[in-house]
Design an enzyme around this catalytic site. Structure first.
Site, PDB file in Angstrom:
ATOM      1  N   CYS A  37       0.872  -1.151   0.033  1.00 31.53           N
ATOM      2  CA  CYS A  37       0.001  -0.129   0.060  1.00 31.53           C
ATOM      3  C   CYS A  37       0.892   1.334  -0.231  1.00 31.53           C
ATOM      4  O   CYS A  37       0.248   2.474  -0.138  1.00 31.53           O
ATOM      5  CB  CYS A  37      -0.933  -0.020   1.194  1.00 31.53           C
ATOM      6  SG  CYS A  37      -1.978  -0.982   1.338  1.00 31.53           S
ATOM      7  N   HIS A  69      -9.368   4.102  -1.344  1.00 32.25           N
ATOM      8  CA  HIS A  69      -7.874   3.467  -1.075  1.00 32.25           C
ATOM      9  C   HIS A  69      -7.588   2.546  -2.219  1.00 32.25           C
ATOM     10  O   HIS A  69      -7.395   1.223  -2.139  1.00 32.25           O
ATOM     11  CB  HIS A  69      -7.900   2.822   0.489  1.00 32.25           C
ATOM     12  CG  HIS A  69      -6.595   2.362   0.573  1.00 32.25           C
ATOM     13  ND1 HIS A  69      -5.222   2.676   0.234  1.00 32.25           N
ATOM     14  CD2 HIS A  69      -6.051   1.265   1.678  1.00 32.25           C
ATOM     15  CE1 HIS A  69      -4.041   2.265   0.774  1.00 32.25           C
ATOM     16  NE2 HIS A  69      -4.656   1.110   1.441  1.00 32.25           N
TER      17      HIS A  69
HETATM   18  N1  COA Z   1     -16.816   1.984   4.160  1.00 32.38           N
HETATM   19  C1  COA Z   1     -18.045   2.459   3.797  1.00 32.38           C
HETATM   20  N2  COA Z   1     -18.770   1.541   3.400  1.00 32.38           N
HETATM   21  C2  COA Z   1     -18.403   0.563   2.780  1.00 32.38           C
HETATM   22  C3  COA Z   1     -17.162   0.191   2.832  1.00 32.38           C
HETATM   23  C4  COA Z   1     -16.152   0.961   3.813  1.00 32.38           C
HETATM   24  N3  COA Z   1     -14.910   0.435   3.863  1.00 32.38           N
HETATM   25  N4  COA Z   1     -16.932  -1.018   2.069  1.00 32.38           N
HETATM   26  C5  COA Z   1     -18.363  -1.307   1.738  1.00 32.38           C
HETATM   27  N5  COA Z   1     -19.175  -0.277   1.955  1.00 32.38           N
HETATM   28  C6  COA Z   1     -20.545  -0.048   1.541  1.00 32.38           C
HETATM   29  C7  COA Z   1     -20.798  -0.400   0.011  1.00 32.38           C
HETATM   30  O1  COA Z   1     -20.641   0.890  -0.682  1.00 32.38           O
HETATM   31  C8  COA Z   1     -22.050  -0.950   0.103  1.00 32.38           C
HETATM   32  O2  COA Z   1     -23.043  -0.018   0.391  1.00 32.38           O
HETATM   33  P1  COA Z   1     -24.480  -0.004  -0.590  1.00 32.38           P
HETATM   34  O3  COA Z   1     -25.193  -1.145   0.313  1.00 32.38           O
HETATM   35  O4  COA Z   1     -25.024   1.113   0.045  1.00 32.38           O
HETATM   36  O5  COA Z   1     -24.179  -0.185  -1.854  1.00 32.38           O
HETATM   37  C9  COA Z   1     -22.214  -1.780   1.363  1.00 32.38           C
HETATM   38  O6  COA Z   1     -21.179  -1.236   2.263  1.00 32.38           O
HETATM   39  C10 COA Z   1     -21.748  -3.355   1.141  1.00 32.38           C
HETATM   40  O7  COA Z   1     -20.464  -3.187   0.451  1.00 32.38           O
HETATM   41  P2  COA Z   1     -19.754  -4.717   0.009  1.00 32.38           P
HETATM   42  O8  COA Z   1     -19.074  -4.193  -1.344  1.00 32.38           O
HETATM   43  O9  COA Z   1     -20.856  -5.655   0.041  1.00 32.38           O
HETATM   44  O10 COA Z   1     -18.868  -4.590   1.232  1.00 32.38           O
HETATM   45  P3  COA Z   1     -17.601  -6.007   1.299  1.00 32.38           P
HETATM   46  O11 COA Z   1     -18.167  -6.803   2.220  1.00 32.38           O
HETATM   47  O12 COA Z   1     -17.646  -6.483  -0.027  1.00 32.38           O
HETATM   48  O13 COA Z   1     -16.500  -5.226   1.649  1.00 32.38           O
HETATM   49  C11 COA Z   1     -14.916  -4.689   3.351  1.00 32.38           C
HETATM   50  C12 COA Z   1     -16.195  -4.654   2.924  1.00 32.38           C
HETATM   51  C13 COA Z   1     -14.918  -3.852   4.750  1.00 32.38           C
HETATM   52  C14 COA Z   1     -14.552  -6.090   3.665  1.00 32.38           C
HETATM   53  C15 COA Z   1     -13.930  -4.123   2.395  1.00 32.38           C
HETATM   54  O14 COA Z   1     -14.367  -2.649   2.069  1.00 32.38           O
HETATM   55  C16 COA Z   1     -12.517  -4.291   2.855  1.00 32.38           C
HETATM   56  O15 COA Z   1     -11.833  -5.358   2.741  1.00 32.38           O
HETATM   57  N6  COA Z   1     -11.829  -3.035   3.272  1.00 32.38           N
HETATM   58  C17 COA Z   1     -10.439  -3.121   3.723  1.00 32.38           C
HETATM   59  C18 COA Z   1      -9.639  -2.908   2.566  1.00 32.38           C
HETATM   60  C19 COA Z   1      -8.143  -3.234   2.956  1.00 32.38           C
HETATM   61  O16 COA Z   1      -7.690  -3.907   3.733  1.00 32.38           O
HETATM   62  N7  COA Z   1      -7.249  -2.328   2.142  1.00 32.38           N
HETATM   63  C20 COA Z   1      -5.897  -2.444   2.349  1.00 32.38           C
HETATM   64  C21 COA Z   1      -5.641  -1.897   3.738  1.00 32.38           C
HETATM   65  S1  COA Z   1      -3.896  -2.077   4.373  1.00 32.38           S
END
Ligand code: COA
Length: 385
Positions: A86, A335
């Site tokens: 990252c 991100h």
């Molecule tokens: N913050 C706010 N809203 C979020 C979000 C987040 N991080 N991630 C998803 N959403 C929202 C989506 O827009 C969606 O909204 P909607 O229902 O109104 O359309 C809803 O939440 C569900 O989204 P979805 O795509 O099904 O979520 P997901 O379960 O596939 O993914 C996480 C959610 C948290 C697992 C994912 O965002 C994630 O893995 N984040 C971390 C990424 C990471 O590790 N980056 C590197 C860091 S070192």
């Protein structure tokens, strides 16, 4: 640093799920904006550095430096992909700074690009986890939310940081992002929204996490003398520092102190001849809410252990003592991992030009970009021209 590096131009795309844009489209959009902003022509660019974490896994494309220099019509200049998880974007920026400072090149482009949403979340999580230690962490099921959850628990245990204080980091960054038209999420949220959002890795919930994003950013750097031909008041990079610590959490002396950031910050402040109190705005690596707390502590903006309190008392909000992540940060701006470090620099340049969406009055700004759970840290300090 004895010499400064001038920033001639910046460009950035919207961040989010951009299924109608290809990897190259993203780079080209950010690159063209940066070239236009700089007032140069493509032929003026002597080298290209591209931060990208995992195009090979996300879109089955390796050799992306070659792809991009070709699609951008910039051949035959040299193009290099830089990978530090990252922190790829921030480390690419550092390569560009060093290329200018060495005298090897007069004008270079630094870009960051990532397209993460073409695979499902489970696959994305697995790809991101390749940035952790496979033998000690990923093989036993630790993901990035899992690693940061361990850190958050320890921070709560050692310093009394509360669940609500973590949530406030997300509330603040979502609020900041409402003014940023390029942010992935422009919706205000409350502490209750965070506490009620689905549990991802205890104690971290969905709204504690940065999202999965597509996006690109680009920045044009120039030798200070050459820059005078293009602008009277460029923003300058006055420090560039990078440090490393153990990739795996269990080998660290402390889970809650970002040692690589401590070390890089010390060098960066020395190079810039500044102290933490001189920095008036910063973009820091808030991949998870606890990440922002660790960052502001290791950067010396607040005492170690007091990061939670700082956000609770408004110190890190716009209008506070040290506004953090006015763009919305990774949490709400988005991100796209390899693009993040360059996007942070774009925001600070706009801040110091007085052209940001969420303007802070500042002469000095800082970017802080992390790879993995903190094992790579890269910091840049910028000065108003
Ligand atoms: N913050 C706010 N809203 C979020 C979000 C987040 N991080 N991630 C998803 N959403 C929202 C989506 O827009 C969606 O909204 P909607 O229902 O109104 O359309 C809803 O939440 C569900 O989204 P979805 O795509 O099904 O979520 P997901 O379960 O596939 O993914 C996480 C959610 C948290 C697992 C994912 O965002 C994630 O893995 N984040 C971390 C990424 C990471 O590790 N980056 C590197 C860091 S070192």
């Amino acid at each position: 640093m004895k010499k400064r590096v001038a920033v001639l131009g910046v460009g950035i795309t919207k961040f989010g799920e951009l299924w109608d844009k290809s990897f190259s489209d993203l780079f080209l959009e950010a690159g063209i904006k940066a070239i236009e902003d700089a007032g140069i022509e493509g032929k003026d660019i002597e080298a290209l550095y591209i931060g990208n974490m995992s195009a090979g896994r996300f879109i089955d494309q390796e050799h992306i430096a070659s792809l991009i220099v070709d699609h951008a019509g910039l051949t035959p200049i040299p193009a290099v992909r830089v990978e530090n998880a990252c922190a790829s974007g921030g480390v690419a920026l550092r390569q560009g700074v060093m290329a200018i400072l060495s005298g090897m090149h007069k004008i270079v482009a630094v870009a960051g690009v990532e397209k993460m949403t073409d695979v499902v979340t489970e696959k994305t999580t697995e790809i991101l986890a390749t940035a952790a230690d496979q033998e000690w962490e990923a093989f036993i099921g630790l993901t990035f939310p899992g690693l940061y959850a361990l850190i958050a628990r320890r921070h709560m245990y050692e310093f009394g940081t509360t669940r609500e204080q973590l949530a406030l980091v997300a509330v603040k960054n979502h609020k900041h992002a409402t003014k940023n038209p390029l942010a992935q999420f422009r919706k205000e949220i409350t502490v209750e929204d965070v506490l009620r959002s689905p549990l991802v890795a205890d104690p971290l919930r969905l709204l504690d996490c940065s999202p999965i994003s597509d996006g690109a950013a680009c920045i044009i750097l120039a030798d200070e003398e050459i820059a005078k031909e293009y602008t009277d008041s460029p923003v300058y990079i006055i420090a560039s520092a990078q440090a490393s610590s153990s990739i795996n959490l269990s080998d660290r002396r402390s889970l809650v102190i970002q040692e690589a950031t401590l070390y890089a910050a010390k060098q960066a402040y020395k190079m810039a001849r500044l102290e933490p109190k001189d920095i008036q705005v910063a973009e820091v690596h808030d991949a998870f809410t606890i990440g922002e707390i660790l960052a502001i502590e290791a950067l010396g903006f607040v005492q170690i252990g007091k990061g939670g309190k700082a956000v609770e008392e408004g110190e890190t909000w716009i209008g506070g003592k040290i506004p953090i992540n006015p763009s919305g940060g990774l949490k709400a701006k988005g991100h796209p991992v390899g693009a993040t470090g360059v996007a942070q620099a774009v925001e600070i340049v706009l801040q110091l030009r007085g052209k940001a969406y969420n303007q802070v009055d500042a002469d000095y700004g800082l970017t802080h970009n992390i790879g993995g759970s903190g094992s790579t840290s890269v910091i840049h300090i910028f000065e108003k021209g």
